[in-house]
Design an enzyme around this catalytic site. Structure first.
Site, PDB file in Angstrom:
ATOM      1  N   LYS A  13     -35.019 -23.123 -17.970  1.00 15.72           N
ATOM      2  CA  LYS A  13     -35.496 -24.469 -18.290  1.00 15.72           C
ATOM      3  C   LYS A  13     -36.922 -24.682 -18.148  1.00 15.72           C
ATOM      4  CE  LYS A  13     -32.674 -26.473 -15.424  1.00 15.72           C
ATOM      5  NZ  LYS A  13     -32.052 -25.503 -14.964  1.00 15.72           N
ATOM      6  N   ARG A  88     -28.841 -35.052 -15.065  1.00 13.78           N
ATOM      7  CA  ARG A  88     -27.637 -34.145 -14.200  1.00 13.78           C
ATOM      8  C   ARG A  88     -26.355 -34.636 -14.078  1.00 13.78           C
ATOM      9  NH1 ARG A  88     -31.947 -30.333 -11.798  1.00 13.78           N
ATOM     10  NH2 ARG A  88     -31.114 -28.828 -10.636  1.00 13.78           N
ATOM     11  N   ARG A 127     -37.291 -14.827  -8.487  1.00 12.85           N
ATOM     12  CA  ARG A 127     -38.303 -15.647  -8.715  1.00 12.85           C
ATOM     13  C   ARG A 127     -39.453 -15.974  -7.847  1.00 12.85           C
ATOM     14  NH1 ARG A 127     -36.623 -21.368 -11.049  1.00 12.85           N
ATOM     15  NH2 ARG A 127     -35.466 -21.320  -9.037  1.00 12.85           N
TER      16      ARG A 127
HETATM   17  P1  AP5 Z   1     -34.509 -27.618 -10.484  1.00 12.83           P
HETATM   18  O1  AP5 Z   1     -35.863 -27.657  -9.768  1.00 12.83           O
HETATM   19  O2  AP5 Z   1     -34.363 -28.345 -11.640  1.00 12.83           O
HETATM   20  O3  AP5 Z   1     -33.753 -26.362 -10.122  1.00 12.83           O
HETATM   21  P2  AP5 Z   1     -32.514 -25.908 -10.920  1.00 12.83           P
HETATM   22  O4  AP5 Z   1     -31.768 -26.873 -11.909  1.00 12.83           O
HETATM   23  O5  AP5 Z   1     -31.671 -25.260 -10.117  1.00 12.83           O
HETATM   24  O6  AP5 Z   1     -33.122 -24.926 -12.164  1.00 12.83           O
HETATM   25  P3  AP5 Z   1     -34.214 -23.800 -11.746  1.00 12.83           P
HETATM   26  O7  AP5 Z   1     -35.692 -24.341 -11.754  1.00 12.83           O
HETATM   27  O8  AP5 Z   1     -33.773 -22.925 -10.424  1.00 12.83           O
HETATM   28  O9  AP5 Z   1     -34.135 -22.936 -12.985  1.00 12.83           O
HETATM   29  P4  AP5 Z   1     -34.778 -22.998 -14.550  1.00 12.83           P
HETATM   30  O10 AP5 Z   1     -33.797 -23.107 -15.385  1.00 12.83           O
HETATM   31  O11 AP5 Z   1     -36.040 -23.824 -14.460  1.00 12.83           O
HETATM   32  O12 AP5 Z   1     -35.289 -21.362 -14.481  1.00 12.83           O
HETATM   33  P5  AP5 Z   1     -36.715 -20.695 -14.651  1.00 12.83           P
HETATM   34  O13 AP5 Z   1     -37.367 -20.918 -16.007  1.00 12.83           O
HETATM   35  O14 AP5 Z   1     -37.626 -20.837 -13.494  1.00 12.83           O
HETATM   36  O15 AP5 Z   1     -34.009 -28.681  -9.116  1.00 12.83           O
HETATM   37  C1  AP5 Z   1     -34.137 -28.358  -7.698  1.00 12.83           C
HETATM   38  C2  AP5 Z   1     -33.298 -29.337  -6.880  1.00 12.83           C
HETATM   39  O16 AP5 Z   1     -33.823 -30.582  -7.019  1.00 12.83           O
HETATM   40  C3  AP5 Z   1     -31.787 -29.686  -7.202  1.00 12.83           C
HETATM   41  O17 AP5 Z   1     -30.908 -28.700  -6.778  1.00 12.83           O
HETATM   42  C4  AP5 Z   1     -31.639 -31.028  -6.470  1.00 12.83           C
HETATM   43  O18 AP5 Z   1     -31.464 -30.905  -5.301  1.00 12.83           O
HETATM   44  C5  AP5 Z   1     -32.894 -31.809  -7.010  1.00 12.83           C
HETATM   45  N1  AP5 Z   1     -32.933 -32.335  -8.221  1.00 12.83           N
HETATM   46  C6  AP5 Z   1     -33.553 -32.006  -9.510  1.00 12.83           C
HETATM   47  N2  AP5 Z   1     -33.344 -32.701 -10.457  1.00 12.83           N
HETATM   48  C7  AP5 Z   1     -32.393 -33.505  -9.944  1.00 12.83           C
HETATM   49  C8  AP5 Z   1     -31.684 -34.580 -10.727  1.00 12.83           C
HETATM   50  N3  AP5 Z   1     -32.115 -34.577 -11.998  1.00 12.83           N
HETATM   51  N4  AP5 Z   1     -30.486 -35.259  -9.992  1.00 12.83           N
HETATM   52  C9  AP5 Z   1     -30.635 -34.784  -8.886  1.00 12.83           C
HETATM   53  N5  AP5 Z   1     -31.126 -33.863  -7.999  1.00 12.83           N
HETATM   54  C10 AP5 Z   1     -32.047 -33.250  -8.630  1.00 12.83           C
HETATM   55  O19 AP5 Z   1     -36.282 -19.343 -14.722  1.00 12.83           O
HETATM   56  C11 AP5 Z   1     -35.743 -18.496 -13.392  1.00 12.83           C
HETATM   57  C12 AP5 Z   1     -36.461 -17.187 -13.161  1.00 12.83           C
HETATM   58  O20 AP5 Z   1     -35.765 -16.465 -14.326  1.00 12.83           O
HETATM   59  C13 AP5 Z   1     -37.871 -16.995 -13.170  1.00 12.83           C
HETATM   60  O21 AP5 Z   1     -38.093 -15.773 -12.272  1.00 12.83           O
HETATM   61  C14 AP5 Z   1     -38.153 -16.726 -14.732  1.00 12.83           C
HETATM   62  O22 AP5 Z   1     -39.492 -15.826 -14.632  1.00 12.83           O
HETATM   63  C15 AP5 Z   1     -36.973 -15.741 -15.027  1.00 12.83           C
HETATM   64  N6  AP5 Z   1     -36.624 -15.986 -16.437  1.00 12.83           N
HETATM   65  C16 AP5 Z   1     -36.441 -17.262 -17.306  1.00 12.83           C
HETATM   66  N7  AP5 Z   1     -36.137 -16.766 -18.652  1.00 12.83           N
HETATM   67  C17 AP5 Z   1     -35.864 -15.651 -18.597  1.00 12.83           C
HETATM   68  C18 AP5 Z   1     -35.141 -14.858 -19.663  1.00 12.83           C
HETATM   69  N8  AP5 Z   1     -34.901 -15.443 -20.718  1.00 12.83           N
HETATM   70  N9  AP5 Z   1     -35.128 -13.367 -19.313  1.00 12.83           N
HETATM   71  C19 AP5 Z   1     -35.464 -12.917 -18.083  1.00 12.83           C
HETATM   72  N10 AP5 Z   1     -35.991 -13.591 -16.959  1.00 12.83           N
HETATM   73  C20 AP5 Z   1     -35.960 -15.192 -17.448  1.00 12.83           C
HETATM   74 MG    MG Z   2     -36.774 -25.098 -12.985  1.00 12.62          MG
END
Ligand code: AP5
Ligand code: MG
Ligand code: ZN
Length: 215
Positions: A13, A88, A127
């Site tokens: 995302k 969410r 990451r």
């Molecule tokens: P949040 O920061 O939103 O974390 P998440 O949903 O767990 O998602 P991530 O940020 O871990 O993943 P992403 O999909 O962004 O992946 P990314 O692009 O970085 O939330 C964190 C916390 O905050 C929650 O647990 C909660 O406590 C709280 N919170 C937030 N919003 C909330 C809400 N609305 N309500 C309640 N609580 C809330 O990619 C991941 C990795 O993979 C990177 O290293 C990237 O380089 C790599 N990558 C990305 N795409 C690819 C691909 N296609 N191929 C290979 N590698 C890839």
């Molecule tokens: Mg994220």
């Protein structure tokens, strides 16, 4: 244009949202980034959110809806936004619909980034993020051109998130299935759901997103 990126932790995302900011001039609204900023600044919200986030649980609807509501009042919202990690829960989805309506904004598409649990754990545990500009990297899938130096801003301090360990990841994933995945059906019923294969390579996912938002 207002878009939602919906998907489990590590689905990509944040990575795709940052690319959409560059290509379409949209504003990224990541509740995760906003909450981490509140934690770093030591605000009241940040103090309460920190332990919840570290273990991978969801912060209360009231807090995140409040953050988004305030943000939508800012003038840069006119050109459109990408909601990354919000809504969410069903309560957050209903609140967003109400907020958008009240502010005269519309929701164009909800993009579901489908993935695979084992791909996700590897993405999350590998990451790291630039401490200067927030650009995201991965130790195998997205390395900076020069090791340890950000491609975007030249910063050499990289950080890891406190919740990017396997234990917190498993809790985040469970919470995704429990509280967030019902939104797939919710937006499907509203006619705004589009799905992409989030396990594809980063450039390919971008192409799929561009195809569904312009269709
Ligand atoms: P949040 O920061 O939103 O974390 P998440 O949903 O767990 O998602 P991530 O940020 O871990 O993943 P992403 O999909 O962004 O992946 P990314 O692009 O970085 O939330 C964190 C916390 O905050 C929650 O647990 C909660 O406590 C709280 N919170 C937030 N919003 C909330 C809400 N609305 N309500 C309640 N609580 C809330 O990619 C991941 C990795 O993979 C990177 O290293 C990237 O380089 C790599 N990558 C990305 N795409 C690819 C691909 N296609 N191929 C290979 N590698 C890839
Ligand atoms: Mg994220
Ligand atoms: Zn940087």
């Amino acid at each position: 244009m207002n878009l939602i990126l919906l998907g489990p932790p590590g689905a990509g995302k944040g990575t795709q949202a940052r690319l959409l900011v560059e290509s379409r001039g949209l504003v990224q609204l990541s509740t995760g980034d906003m909450l981490r900023a509140a934690v770093a600044a030591g605000t009241e919200v940040g103090k309460k959110a920190k332990t919840i986030m570290d273990r991978g649980d969801l912060v209360t609807d009231e807090v995140v809806i409040g953050i988004i509501s305030d943000r939508l009042d800012e003038p840069d919202m006119k050109g459109g936004a990408i909601f990354d990690g919000f809504p969410r829960t069903l309560a957050q989805a209903d609140a967003l619909a109400e907020l958008l309506e009240r502010k005269g904004l519309t929701l164009d598409s909800v993009i579901e980034m489908r993935s695979d649990d084992e791909v996700l754990v590897e993405r999350v545990t590998g990451r790291f993020t630039c401490a200067g500009c927030g650009e995201g990297y991965h130790r195998s899938f997205k390395k900076p051109a020069k090791e340890g130096v950000c491609d975007k801003c030249g910063e050499s301090k990289m950080v890891q998130r406190a919740d990017d360990n396997e234990e917190s990841f498993r809790t985040r994933l469970l919470n995704y299935y429990k509280d967030t995945s019902p939104l797939v059906g919710y937006y499907h019923a509203k006619g705004s759901l589009r799905s992409v294969d989030g396990t594809a390579e980063i450039d390919d996912v971008t192409k799929q997103i561009n195809a569904v938002v312009t269709a």
